[in-house]
Design a protein around this motif. Structure first.
Motif, PDB file in Angstrom:
ATOM      1  N   ARG A  61       0.817  -1.209   0.000  1.00 35.28           N
ATOM      2  CA  ARG A  61       0.000   0.000   0.000  1.00 35.28           C
ATOM      3  C   ARG A  61       0.854   1.264   0.000  1.00 35.28           C
ATOM      4  N   GLU A 122      -4.630  10.286 -11.493  1.00 35.69           N
ATOM      5  CA  GLU A 122      -5.413  11.247 -12.279  1.00 35.69           C
ATOM      6  C   GLU A 122      -6.171  12.184 -11.344  1.00 35.69           C
ATOM      7  N   THR A 143     -10.871  15.772  -7.030  1.00 38.18           N
ATOM      8  CA  THR A 143     -10.870  14.318  -6.862  1.00 38.18           C
ATOM      9  C   THR A 143      -9.539  13.777  -7.370  1.00 38.18           C
ATOM     10  N   HIS A 145      -7.377  10.214  -7.987  1.00 42.28           N
ATOM     11  CA  HIS A 145      -7.594   8.771  -8.122  1.00 42.28           C
ATOM     12  C   HIS A 145      -6.303   8.090  -8.554  1.00 42.28           C
ATOM     13  N   ASP A 146      -5.858   7.120  -7.752  1.00 41.10           N
ATOM     14  CA  ASP A 146      -4.701   6.303  -8.126  1.00 41.10           C
ATOM     15  C   ASP A 146      -5.227   5.113  -8.930  1.00 41.10           C
ATOM     16  N   THR A 147      -5.003   5.126 -10.226  1.00 41.70           N
ATOM     17  CA  THR A 147      -5.559   4.072 -11.084  1.00 41.70           C
ATOM     18  C   THR A 147      -4.866   2.729 -10.876  1.00 41.70           C
ATOM     19  N   ASP A 148      -3.717   2.736 -10.201  1.00 43.78           N
ATOM     20  CA  ASP A 148      -3.017   1.473  -9.948  1.00 43.78           C
ATOM     21  C   ASP A 148      -3.613   0.747  -8.746  1.00 43.78           C
ATOM     22  N   THR A 149      -3.805   1.453  -7.639  1.00 40.54           N
ATOM     23  CA  THR A 149      -4.336   0.832  -6.423  1.00 40.54           C
ATOM     24  C   THR A 149      -5.828   1.075  -6.230  1.00 40.54           C
ATOM     25  N   ASP A 150      -6.409   1.938  -7.045  1.00 37.38           N
ATOM     26  CA  ASP A 150      -7.818   2.327  -6.971  1.00 37.38           C
ATOM     27  C   ASP A 150      -8.126   3.139  -5.714  1.00 37.38           C
ATOM     28  N   LEU A 151      -7.102   3.705  -5.104  1.00 36.56           N
ATOM     29  CA  LEU A 151      -7.328   4.622  -3.986  1.00 36.56           C
ATOM     30  C   LEU A 151      -7.883   5.931  -4.532  1.00 36.56           C
ATOM     31  N   ARG A 152      -8.945   6.429  -3.899  1.00 35.57           N
ATOM     32  CA  ARG A 152      -9.589   7.648  -4.357  1.00 35.57           C
ATOM     33  C   ARG A 152      -9.739   8.623  -3.188  1.00 35.57           C
TER      34      ARG A 152
END
Length: 507
Positions: A61, A122, A143, A145-152
């Motif tokens: 993480r 993004e 907003t 958004h980490d597109t690798d871990t999907d943390l938003r």
């Protein structure tokens, strides 16, 4: 006595017993220093390094998980696979590292820390007030958004004005993904924008690291490299994996590291370089590192599946797995038990790069080199527990790793547990309290089987009286405490003597 005795009767007053409990410190907190895919750097302006983690999920993480260019990531994984539960991570960076960023109408958002990972983040900017209208300037919504871990992360009502409670630069200091590195003067604000990835250079991960960013003396002033551990209260084991898959830690790089371990009462686990695969080369490497009481050398390397390459076997340094075995043994048996033997199995290890024989083991063990062996039924195990000062010709009292680690445990525990003594009146009442408190601590360890001896008198002693602290010492403000213990030493050699019985068995 009560402050005022005004009426006939019974008065109750609580009297201090003088007992101040000494608590034993942790024994297997392992520090790792090396390159990682992401996460706070050793020079993080918010002093977030080192980061304490308790599982490999934590490492994934925060630091991005396994990465081919990070031998440290595999060492940490093997540490937790083998029973480790407490680790400190120091991420260091080579030259030419860059941080992903994006600029919108004067607002520059940068990734929270350098590396190519930032190119997967993004950001979206909206001006909606939530009721169909538009937020007044200088407010906006963001907003991330980490597109690798999907943390938003979603932030409402941010402002470009430093006077506002929701000033964007302050609020984003708590973000795990981005920072506001440039902010336009209010009432200017970013324009509404759909999700857009941060821009990052192809070489953002930088060059491979080396000793100059890990253990160079100049790093101590800025608390970088291993000296970032100055921000940590305690660590017991230090692991410095290879700088890169093809760049080993050399003996010349370890002088300052060994000195730092001695200062912090920690043990350094030394790995064999990739080109050390014979007995003579292992002995030469151990001699080059130096016969140090705060270091232990394990040979050979281990082969384990690499999940990044369809679980094909790959060679890794053994220190991460060995540190995990130490942590597992400490939890089950205590720091006084050598982390070696048939119980010290190497989990997740499929093979060893050199399959040693008994005779080869017999050449290495007397030279203070701990062997990893592959036995039928038991599998891969740690089969040695000596310090680098454990070569037989040296005749060192710190020959055995378990004895050295036990001494460091006692030193650190007593150092922390006797801080209350400072500035107390230096006389017999104080000395008696010291004897009582340290004696109670050592008695507890004796009952756990931490010392040799059938009685406490045979196992340990605490001496603090007018003999250890003379009047001259008292005049100088000194109190001397002598503590002795009889350490347990491993049964390295088990000798069975068999004899035939000729004739009748006597009754």
């Amino acid at each position: 006595m009560p402050s005022a005795l005004t009426f006939p009767g019974v008065y109750i007053e609580e009297v201090s017993s003088g007992v101040r409990t000494i608590t034993g410190v942790a024994t297997s907190i392992t520090a790792f220093v090396g390159r990682a895919l992401r996460g706070p750097l050793d020079n993080d302006p918010q002093n977030q390094s080192p980061v304490r983690i308790h599982s490999f999920a934590d490492y994934q993480r925060i630091f991005g998980g396994l990465w081919d260019d990070s031998p440290m990531s595999f060492a940490v994984n093997q540490y937790f696979q083998n029973g480790g539960s407490d680790a400190l991570i120091v991420r260091v960076a080579g030259a030419n590292m860059a941080t992903a960023s994006i600029t919108n109408n004067g607002l520059t958002l940068s990734a929270a820390n350098p590396g190519s990972w930032g190119g997967l983040v993004e950001v979206t900017v909206t001006l909606d007030d939530g009721s169909g209208g538009t937020l007044p300037a200088p407010f906006f919504n963001l907003t991330v958004h980490d597109t690798d871990t999907d943390l938003r992360e979603v932030y409402f009502g941010l402002s470009t004005s430093p006077a506002d409670a929701r000033y964007v630069q302050r609020v984003l200091l708590g973000s795990a993904l981005v920072r506001a590195t440039a902010v336009p003067a209010a009432p200017a604000r970013p324009a509404a924008a759909a999700a857009t990835l941060l821009t990052v250079a192809a070489t953002a991960d930088g060059d491979a690291v080396d000793a100059t960013v890990i253990s160079a003396p100049g790093l101590e002033a800025t608390r970088q490299g291993i000296f970032a551990l100055e921000r940590a209260d305690l660590f017991n084991i230090l692991v410095i994996p290879p700088y890169a898959p093809d760049a080993d830690v050399q003996p010349a790089d370890l002088g300052g590291v060994l000195s730092y371990c001695a200062r912090r009462r920690a043990i350094l686990l030394v790995d064999p370089p990739s080109d050390v695969d014979t007995i003579d080369e292992a002995i030469t490497h151990a001699n080059a590192v130096g016969r140090n009481i705060n270091a232990a050398f394990f040979f050979p390397r281990v082969s384990a599946p690499n999940p990044l390459h369809a679980n094909q076997l790959q060679d890794f340094v053994p220190s991460g797995a060995v540190a995990g075995v130490m942590a597992r043994t400490d939890a089950a048996r205590g720091v006084w038990k050598s982390a070696a033997g048939t119980e010290a199995t190497l989990t997740g290890v499929s093979a060893l790069t050199v399959k040693l024989t008994d005779l080869q083991n017999g050449d290495l063990n007397p030279m203070g080199i701990n062997c990893l062996r592959d036995f039928p039924v038991y599998g891969r195990v740690v089969w040695g527990s000596r310090t680098l000062a454990g070569a037989d010709p040296l005749a060192s009292e710190w020959k055995y790793l378990a004895v050295r680690r036990m001494a460091l445990f006692l030193e650190e525990s007593l150092y922390r547990g006797t801080q209350w003594v400072v500035f107390e009146p230096n006389d017999e009442p104080l000395w008696a309290q010291i004897r009582l408190n340290i004696g109670a601590f050592l008695q507890g360890l004796f009952r756990q089987g931490a010392f040799q001896g059938k009685t406490p008198k045979e196992a340990y002693f605490v001496k603090c009286d007018s003999e250890t602290t003379t009047q001259a010492d008292i005049d100088l403000g000194i109190v001397n405490i002598f503590v002795g213990f009889a350490p347990l030493k491993p049964a390295e050699f088990v000798v069975l003597k068999l004899q035939q019985i000729a004739g009748d068995i006597p009754t």
